[in-house]
Design an enzyme around this catalytic site. Structure first.
Site, mmCIF file in Angstrom:
data_model
loop_
_atom_site.group_PDB
_atom_site.id
_atom_site.type_symbol
_atom_site.label_atom_id
_atom_site.label_comp_id
_atom_site.label_asym_id
_atom_site.label_seq_id
_atom_site.Cartn_x
_atom_site.Cartn_y
_atom_site.Cartn_z
ATOM 1 N N HIS A 37 0.841 -1.208 0.000
ATOM 2 C CA HIS A 37 0.000 0.000 0.000
ATOM 3 C C HIS A 37 0.878 1.262 0.000
ATOM 4 O O HIS A 37 0.563 2.242 -0.679
ATOM 5 C CB HIS A 37 -0.877 0.046 1.258
ATOM 6 C CG HIS A 37 -1.839 -1.086 1.391
ATOM 7 N ND1 HIS A 37 -1.772 -1.998 2.417
ATOM 8 C CD2 HIS A 37 -2.896 -1.452 0.630
ATOM 9 C CE1 HIS A 37 -2.762 -2.868 2.293
ATOM 10 N NE2 HIS A 37 -3.449 -2.574 1.214
ATOM 11 N N GLN A 153 -8.521 -7.238 -10.801
ATOM 12 C CA GLN A 153 -9.248 -6.092 -10.229
ATOM 13 C C GLN A 153 -8.919 -4.812 -11.010
ATOM 14 O O GLN A 153 -9.805 -4.006 -11.293
ATOM 15 C CB GLN A 153 -8.871 -5.937 -8.762
ATOM 16 C CG GLN A 153 -9.378 -4.669 -8.115
ATOM 17 C CD GLN A 153 -9.188 -4.658 -6.609
ATOM 18 O OE1 GLN A 153 -10.001 -5.210 -5.884
ATOM 19 N NE2 GLN A 153 -8.119 -4.041 -6.132
HETATM 20 O O1 PAF Z 1 -7.884 -4.105 -3.301
HETATM 21 C C1 PAF Z 1 -8.566 -3.817 -2.288
HETATM 22 O O2 PAF Z 1 -8.055 -3.658 -1.167
HETATM 23 C C2 PAF Z 1 -10.069 -3.668 -2.453
HETATM 24 O O3 PAF Z 1 -10.584 -4.580 -3.362
HETATM 25 C C3 PAF Z 1 -10.503 -2.234 -2.803
HETATM 26 C C4 PAF Z 1 -9.980 -1.814 -4.173
HETATM 27 C C5 PAF Z 1 -10.005 -1.264 -1.751
HETATM 28 C C6 PAF Z 1 -12.039 -2.144 -2.847
HETATM 29 O O4 PAF Z 1 -12.596 -2.474 -1.615
#
Ligand code: PAF
Length: 283
Positions: A37, A153
């Protein structure tokens, strides 16, 4: 660093920032902040004047029997890390703020949501798309940063943004790995010591595949995927899927004669891990 808990306060915050002419970056997360992150935050800080991080464990994207309840929630530590990382604001809404009583809308994207995670986790991408669109509208960001770790995603979000003309640039940032190669994930903390040692095989499989394609010019997806299936099985992991696909459409491909993405998901005990790599075709 501001802590914001309502959509209206976030909209107000970004409106003010926008007046200063700054580009606004959004890093959507479910918390349990790790170096993966933080690399998204760094990318946002480099490309934008202000970075907003959202922390919301989104119930809509967890299926029945999945890990919604045990998903790590480490808010205090997350806020400390984000403060040091130079984030301008953290959006931490409650579930009632995101989904007030009577909430009855879902965003469904076709095509890229069908295989892999979409097949293994029915409804998962509807939940992701719904919350991400809400976050985009609440934050009004110019750019949003996502990790390649969740490759599908990113494809889903890019498709949504394209199809719905959402005015936000989607930036995919490289996978951040532990020293032994394991892709960083909030779910890694579920692994026991023994499972953690075994988990290294995932990234080893990807490295083997990269070598097979780039160095030994293996082109057959089935040969590569079989090698990986065997290696995972020998290591005591149960593969959910191992597949090579077109990097944009995620349609499976048989011969690697252009860029391709190798995606895999496997279970170690009760923990399900995913990983991927872009395979570079070399003549
Ligand atoms: O990747 C994640 O942590 C989640 O899928 C997100 C993009 C924050 C959506 O809840």
């Amino acid at each position: 660093m501001e802590i914001i808990t309502t959509v209206s306060a976030l909209q107000q915050f970004t409106k003010q920032q926008r007046q200063t002419g700054k580009r606004i970056g959004l890093v959507p997360t479910m918390g349990a902040i790790h170096r993966g992150h933080l690399s998204l935050v760094s990318a946002s800080n480099e490309q934008c004047g202000e970075t907003i991080v959202s922390i919301f464990v989104n119930p809509l994207q967890f299926g029945p029997g999945e890990d919604f309840n045990r998903y790590p929630r480490t808010l205090e530590n997350d806020l400390e890390l984000l403060q040091v990382a130079g984030v301008s604001a953290v959006f931490v809404p409650g579930t009632d703020e995101m989904y007030p009583a009577g909430f009855d809308t879902a965003v469904h994207i076709g095509g890229v949501t069908a295989p892999f995670e979409g097949a293994a986790r029915p409804g998962h991408f509807d939940g992701v798309a719904t919350v991400v669109l809400k976050l985009f509208l609440a934050a009004g960001a110019d750019a949003a940063f996502f990790g390649q770790k969740d490759y599908q995603q990113v494809c889903v979000i890019k498709k949504m943004v394209g199809d719905l003309n959402v005015p936000v640039e989607i930036v995919m940032c490289p996978i951040i790995r532990e020293e032994d190669g394991l892709a960083m994930s909030s779910r890694n903390r579920y692994l026991s010591g023994e499972e953690r040692r075994k988990a290294v095989v995932l990234s080893q499989c990807l490295a083997d595949a990269e070598l097979m394609v780039a160095h030994y010019h293996v082109r057959s997806s089935s040969v590569i995927c079989q090698m990986i299936q065997d290696k995972l099985q020998t290591a005591g992991l149960s593969a959910d899927y191992v597949s090579i696909a077109d990097p944009a459409t995620l349609q499976e491909i048989e011969e690697i004669d252009t860029a391709a993405v190798l995606l895999l998901a496997a279970r170690i005990g009760t923990t399900r891990l995913i990983d991927n790599t872009l395979l570079l075709y070399a003549t």
